[in-house]
Scaffold this motif. Structure first.
Motif: not given
Length: 231
Positions: A187-216
């Motif tokens: 399911n590589g493509f699904t995993v990659w696309m979900a990871g990309a959805l998590m990566a998008a907020p990495l460039s948004v200050p403060l919102v990016n701090l939610l990624i560890p919890v939201l990603g898990t």
């Protein structure tokens, strides 16, 4: 599947266990940056002389104070880059709590999962922070080569990394390592696309701090949906 899982994760962000992991990750990251800055100031005070003789200007004093102030601005700029991987690494130590909270609310029929433990969580966190730093350095340097397309590379590369690491963190609680890797590969493509959805907020200050919890939380839902569908 991806957006449904993401929506379910966002809907549970008010869970006290989610907030605990988020606060711990941020506080520990701030503590780490404070220690680094304190050591940096100590090095400046130790290595910089009180008086410097400059050609045409004569003796100049207070150089270490000037460097100290300059280092503050340098550290603030550096923290923008370091804060996210540091918070992600520390929060990674507690992602087992997030996955368990998701399962208790949405999948209460499941038997208890294997706890990753501190050693395995620490190893996964170190891997994640190392990969994030290396890939983001490469993405920053790529700006000189591909210019405006650098953000696309940033999202794609971090999507692959985040998807890979968070999926394995979740899957290893329920599957042996070889089966978890096989499920991720199928399911590589699904995993990659979900990871990309998590990566998008990495460039948004403060919102990016939610990624560890939201990603898990998101990948916990994705994992159980894939298992239920026999994929």
């Amino acid at each position: 599947m991806i957006f449904q899982s993401f929506g379910a994760a966002v809907g549970q962000m008010g869970d006290p266990r989610f907030r605990r992991v988020l606060v711990l990750g941020v506080l520990l990251a701030f503590a780490l940056l404070a220690v680094i800055y304190a050591l940096f100031l100590l090095m400046i005070a130790t290595l910089t002389p009180d008086l410097v003789e400059l050609p045409f200007l004569g003796p100049i004093s207070g150089l270490h104070q000037l460097l100290g102030w300059a280092s503050l601005f340098f550290m603030l700029a550096l923290s923008v880059f370091l804060m996210i991987p540091a918070a992600a690494a520390f929060a990674g130590l507690f992602t087992d709590d997030v996955a368990q909270a998701v399962e208790e609310v949405h999948y209460p029929f499941l038997p208890p999962a294997r706890s990753l433990g501190w050693a395995e969580g620490l190893r996964a966190s170190i891997n994640l922070i190392g990969l994030l730093v290396l890939v983001n350095l490469a993405a920053l340097m790529s700006v000189l080569v591909i210019g405006p397309f650098a953000p696309v590379l940033f999202w794609a590369a971090n999507g692959w990394l985040l998807g890979r690491e968070y999926f394995m963190l979740v899957a290893l609680r329920r599957l042996p390592a070889d089966e978890a890797k096989a499920l991720r590969s199928r399911n590589g493509f699904t995993v990659w696309m979900a990871g990309a959805l998590m990566a998008a907020p990495l460039s948004v200050p403060l919102v990016n701090l939610l990624i560890p919890v939201l990603g898990t939380a998101t990948f916990t839902h994705i994992f159980h949906k894939l298992m239920a569908e026999g994929r």
